[in-house]
Design an enzyme around this catalytic site. Structure first.
Site, mmCIF file in Angstrom:
data_model
loop_
_atom_site.group_PDB
_atom_site.id
_atom_site.type_symbol
_atom_site.label_atom_id
_atom_site.label_comp_id
_atom_site.label_asym_id
_atom_site.label_seq_id
_atom_site.Cartn_x
_atom_site.Cartn_y
_atom_site.Cartn_z
ATOM 1 N N CYS A 1 0.833 -1.213 0.000
ATOM 2 C CA CYS A 1 0.000 0.000 0.000
ATOM 3 C C CYS A 1 0.863 1.256 0.000
ATOM 4 O O CYS A 1 0.529 2.248 -0.655
ATOM 5 C CB CYS A 1 -0.918 0.025 1.224
ATOM 6 S SG CYS A 1 -2.036 -1.379 1.302
ATOM 7 N N ARG B 1 -7.923 -4.203 -3.280
ATOM 8 C CA ARG B 1 -7.382 -3.067 -4.046
ATOM 9 C C ARG B 1 -8.341 -2.756 -5.202
ATOM 10 O O ARG B 1 -8.177 -3.279 -6.308
ATOM 11 C CB ARG B 1 -5.979 -3.398 -4.565
ATOM 12 C CG ARG B 1 -5.008 -3.684 -3.442
ATOM 13 C CD ARG B 1 -3.593 -3.905 -3.915
ATOM 14 N NE ARG B 1 -2.819 -4.509 -2.845
ATOM 15 C CZ ARG B 1 -2.287 -3.827 -1.822
ATOM 16 N NH1 ARG B 1 -2.430 -2.521 -1.758
ATOM 17 N NH2 ARG B 1 -1.610 -4.461 -0.883
HETATM 18 C C1 BEZ Z 1 0.653 -4.680 1.797
HETATM 19 O O1 BEZ Z 1 1.859 -4.856 1.885
HETATM 20 O O2 BEZ Z 1 0.159 -3.591 1.489
HETATM 21 C C2 BEZ Z 1 -0.264 -5.842 2.061
HETATM 22 C C3 BEZ Z 1 0.174 -7.110 1.738
HETATM 23 C C4 BEZ Z 1 -0.666 -8.189 1.976
HETATM 24 C C5 BEZ Z 1 -1.914 -7.987 2.542
HETATM 25 C C6 BEZ Z 1 -2.361 -6.706 2.833
HETATM 26 C C7 BEZ Z 1 -1.521 -5.622 2.591
#
Ligand code: BEZ
Length: 221
Positions: A57, A134
């Site tokens: 993110c 997402r």
């Molecule tokens: C992230 O790194 O943004 C992320 C990775 C896996 C699940 C949720 C967020």
């Protein structure tokens, strides 16, 4: 007797669909309370992320922030969302600026109640019941839903593709032409296929377009 499908539909929230008015909302954000209506007259990329202080993110927020000025030049605004508090959002965007040197210039909805996430179907229970996936919603200046993209938690989005998508939609609106696979500004555009035999005969005679066959004609702007 009510059909099973009708009973199912009555229980399910009606999710946004391309061509429908985007669902209206009012929500707390890092820039104060925002309503969807505030963006009337502007294109909007509304996107959700799973959670603050997560690495994928963070890379996406940096890429969205870097794309913000390009999108603004296209009369397009950005609005983020996750199921986090406004304090968490403030703390995260301050951290991104301090540690990565990138200022997050767009507002982020703090959707602790999940109201907006539910309205837009951003929670995919098979993946997570506590985080938004997402999701990207492209909403036009008349507040019509024009495109939707869904990515899973583990895959960061391609922000260049989102810019390309908005450019393609705006180009189509302006010129009444469609965009082929992998289209980029400057490439030839697709002329919508003729709807009658007469139109097909006219199309192949039209010197302003280049036709491989009557249904496959392209045009340069
Ligand atoms: C992230 O790194 O943004 C992320 C990775 C896996 C699940 C949720 C967020």
């Amino acid at each position: 007797m009510e059909s099973l499908a009708a009973a199912h539909n009555a229980l399910m929230p009606r999710l946004p669909r391309i061509g429908d008015p985007a669902p209206q909302f009012e929500a707390p954000t890092t820039h104060g309370t925002i309503q969807l209506e505030d963006f009337k007259g502007t294109w909007l990329v509304l996107f959700s992320h799973p959670a603050d202080f997560t690495p994928v993110c963070t890379t996406e927020f940096i890429a969205f922030a870097e794309a913000h000025s390009t999108l603004k030049e296209m009369n397009t605004e950005l609005l983020g969302l996750s199921i986090d508090s406004v304090y968490s959002h403030i703390s995260w965007v301050r951290n991104v600026e301090e540690k990565m040197g990138v200022k997050i210039t767009f507002p982020v909805i703090a959707d602790l109640s999940k109201e907006v996430a539910t309205l837009y179907g951003m929670i995919m229970p098979g993946e997570s019941t506590t985080e938004t996936s997402r999701c990207v919603f492209v909403i036009d200046d008349q507040q019509i839903m024009r495109a939707m993209i869904y990515y899973p938690l583990t895959t960061g989005r391609n922000i260049d593709e989102i810019i390309r998508l908005v450019t393609a939609l705006q180009t189509t609106d302006q010129h009444g032409l469609a965009t082929p696979a992998n289209w980029r500004p400057g490439d030839r555009l697709i002329v919508p296929p003729p709807q009658t035999q007469e139109e097909a005969e006219e199309r192949v005679q039209d010197s302003s377009v280049e036709c491989t066959d009557w249904y496959f004609c392209t045009k340069k702007l």
